[in-house]
Design a protein around this motif. Structure first.
Motif, short mmCIF file in Angstrom:
data_model
loop_
_atom_site.label_atom_id
_atom_site.label_comp_id
_atom_site.label_asym_id
_atom_site.label_seq_id
_atom_site.Cartn_x
_atom_site.Cartn_y
_atom_site.Cartn_z
N SER A 52 1.22 3.87 -2.98
CA SER A 52 0.82 5.26 -2.75
C SER A 52 1.93 6.22 -3.16
CB SER A 52 0.48 5.49 -1.28
OG SER A 52 -0.66 4.74 -0.92
N ASN A 53 3.15 5.86 -2.82
CA ASN A 53 4.27 6.74 -3.18
C ASN A 53 4.42 6.85 -4.69
OD1 ASN A 53 4.88 7.34 -0.55
ND2 ASN A 53 6.31 5.61 -0.34
N ASN A 54 4.31 5.71 -5.36
CA ASN A 54 4.40 5.76 -6.82
C ASN A 54 3.31 6.66 -7.40
OD1 ASN A 54 6.62 4.17 -7.18
ND2 ASN A 54 5.45 2.26 -7.31
N ILE A 92 -6.03 9.54 -3.97
CA ILE A 92 -4.94 10.53 -4.05
C ILE A 92 -5.26 11.58 -5.11
CG2 ILE A 92 -2.51 10.86 -4.65
CD1 ILE A 92 -1.97 8.11 -3.39
N TYR A 106 0.82 -1.21 0.00
CA TYR A 106 0.00 0.00 0.00
C TYR A 106 0.86 1.26 0.00
CZ TYR A 106 -3.52 3.36 1.69
OH TYR A 106 -4.33 4.43 1.84
N GLN A 107 1.87 1.29 0.87
CA GLN A 107 2.71 2.48 0.96
C GLN A 107 3.53 2.69 -0.31
OE1 GLN A 107 2.40 4.79 2.98
NE2 GLN A 107 1.26 3.83 4.66
N ASP A 108 4.14 1.61 -0.80
CA ASP A 108 4.94 1.75 -2.03
C ASP A 108 4.07 2.25 -3.18
OD1 ASP A 108 7.01 0.83 -0.57
OD2 ASP A 108 7.11 -1.15 -1.51
N ARG A 114 1.79 9.13 -5.90
CA ARG A 114 2.05 10.53 -5.57
C ARG A 114 3.10 11.14 -6.49
NH1 ARG A 114 2.31 8.83 -0.36
NH2 ARG A 114 0.25 8.89 0.64
N GLU A 115 4.09 10.32 -6.87
CA GLU A 115 5.13 10.84 -7.76
C GLU A 115 4.59 11.19 -9.14
OE1 GLU A 115 8.43 8.18 -7.88
OE2 GLU A 115 8.78 8.41 -5.71
N ARG A 126 -7.15 3.61 -4.00
CA ARG A 126 -6.14 4.53 -3.46
C ARG A 126 -5.73 5.55 -4.52
NH1 ARG A 126 -5.64 7.49 -0.18
NH2 ARG A 126 -3.60 8.40 0.24
#
Lengths: 212, 212, 212, 212
Positions: free
Chosen positions: C98-100, C173, C94-96, C102-103, C169
């Motif tokens: 989400s980061n992708n 975002i 989930y975190q990975d 967001r980038e 997700r």
DNA sequence: AATGAATGAGATTTCATTCAT
DNA sequence: GATGAATGAAATCTCATTCAT
């Protein structure tokens, strides 16, 4: 070497711009187009012509005005023309004139299109023709009269009327009105003049049809 | 009321644009200038001509082409001309023709300047003249011959040569080459033709100078 | 030097336009705004993108499509994930993910907003996810099963259902639905899956309330 | 009569604008287009909506927000759903939900596209779903548990995960991602959930391939 | 000489809105 | 209520020219 190359670049710029101005008009031609057409970097044109597009335009017209002191018929040919029979003489004048016009077609098109061009080419030999300046044709007719080949008449008026025909030819070439298939019509016109100018009785052909 | 006002606004736009295009060329005229010249807001032109500058240009030429079916000499005048003596007849034709040209001067200038204009005015009566289409003058000469006023000749060729003179006049007007002070020169030319066409012996004046 | 600076200017234009398009939409962003945002003159954008706003828009999306071959989870992480306990593994994914997201948030927002963007990013990895393409998660589950950590099940269906959560997700975002304070709710969801997937008896928590 | 006609015109304006905004976006739709689509004179829109385009936009969203208090699943169907077997229940929920979404597709597309729309539809039932608000599905699961049809679990977490699937469906419909040929894949997903939720041992199908 | 990035004034066009009829 | 002519601010884009390298 370097100077020679510079002069060459300058010439390429001028002749490419001349063609473009003639095809698309002054305002329709962009400086970028001129540069691209001679593969020149954008800023370099201002090295050769510091005042830019306007200067290149003026230069084209000024150089043209200088070079074409004999833009049209040069009097040197009078001797040739006077020895031809009337119809052949008219056709020769017509052909020589047409060729001269075609060689200067780009500048002529510019002159017809751009008002400013006409103010630069002040002593222009083009438009002024229709006012009856070109004494050479009158001269030919007088010599033919002296030889007894044609009747007496107002030779200057006759010169003016032939000039009119030639000027029409300028317009025809400038505006791409082909004279293909006009040979017979032209001959007929020349024969008509020959007949009107002839000494004895007219032997005009009248039944022919002028081709469209 | 409101419709009439709208039609009037449209007409004002058209005639103002016609004048500007004629004076400064299509590219040299800005839409803003057109709007200012009729004191209207910037966007209004697009209300009447949704495709903008292009459309107003086409409209001017198309409407002109439609209206000027008889842009030049209408055959209705033949009867008037045939009863005048040759020189007077030529001058009358010349004056009528000049007036017609002056009335259409704006569109003519556009046609001479803009390539696109020439593709819109396809059946134009202007440039085609130099190819020798306009049978009416030939007709006049034949009638004069039948009345015994002029000698026999190739009437069609004679017609073509007069057309050429008239076409020179079009170019003269389009390019503002005044014919002030040209009256005598013109008369001399007409007398020259009259003399060539006359039945008896020529009584041409030959010593006069055609003014520059 | 000069080339590098030009490339930098181009990049500044692209990234500034990307941000503006993402914030205000394609139509809501003016070319002037783009130019101001990089403190450059009005005409410069057309030096780099001759077709203007349209071209800079397409370029942003095309370059983004090229760069984001691995826009989302790359299979290289599978080895890491498989060694984590289920709940931790889900949170890591989930975190990975989400980061992708967001980038790439700017391009994603553009894609969600602009129909034309979706026709440019044809092989997009975003919207297609909801159709169940992403075999990597299935692979992780199978490996965990082989290690005896989870029970037997339709691993592909399980993969699809987790993908669905991840896609939610993306939307969250893109539309600024913060997941602040959602940590506990998410954990509860992950524990729920862990419990359903577990081999022995479920030891689910049931009395807790999922926070709004 | 007159009032009725006025109300009808107003409605036509609203629904036509809704469709246009949904297809081309707020900025991509011109007031003129709206007027033409309902054959209205240009100025008249300001009679019905004095603040113009912006007011028509707000009105569409506000009326939609008011009317769709039950935009999605209404709790009245819970009784129906609880009596269906799990897989059939999930499919029924999915179909009803899809239909509700399709009926509101224009407003949904506007909401996904326009930031301002999302600030008007403050209590929106669309995007909020992904945060886990919709207690009705939890309720169904609890009832099924009480009947002994499914095992004990974190019913709220299960509800949230199903909501996620449904929300994906919203996005799929909004972005025209057809679910043609997805029936089998969906059934497999539903059977997977049914199996995880079932009381006894799982009898999962594992060899099938989920169609792409 | 040479390059092409950068400038900025100005051109065409769009469009929401107002207003006289 | 109804019409569509009129407005003008603002958008996109062009292009001759300048200038740092």
């Amino acid at each position: 070497m370097r100077e020679a190359q510079a002069a060459e670049t300058r010439e390429k710029l001028l002749s490419s711009a001349r063609r473009l101005f003639s095809e698309k008009g002054y305002q329709g031609t962009t400086v970028r187009e001129i540069n691209r057409s001679v593969k020149l970097a954008d800023g370099l044109l201002y090295h050769y012509f510091p005042d830019g597009k306007r200067e290149i335009f003026r230069t084209i017209l000024e150089e043209s005005a200088r070079q074409s002191a004999d833009l049209f018929l040069n009097s040197g040919n009078i001797a040739v023309y006077e020895n031809l029979p009337v119809v052949e003489m008219l056709e020769a004048v017509y052909q020589d004139f047409s060729n001269n016009v075609r060689e200067n077609i780009d500048v002529l098109r510019i002159v017809f299109r751009e008002e400013e061009a006409r103010s630069i080419i002040t002593d222009d030999r083009v438009l002024c023709m229709i006012r009856g300046q070109a004494p050479w044709f009158t001269e030919i007719l007088k010599r033919k009269y002296n030889k007894g080949e044609i009747r007496e008449m107002d030779f200057e008026a006759a010169g003016v009327s032939i000039e009119g025909l030639l000027f029409n030819r300028v317009v025809g070439i400038v505006y791409d009105l082909s004279d293909e298939g006009q040979y017979e019509a032209r001959m007929r016109l020349f024969r008509h003049f020959a007949s009107l100018w002839s000494i004895g009785e007219a032997e005009e052909v009248q039944d022919e049809k002028v081709p469209a």
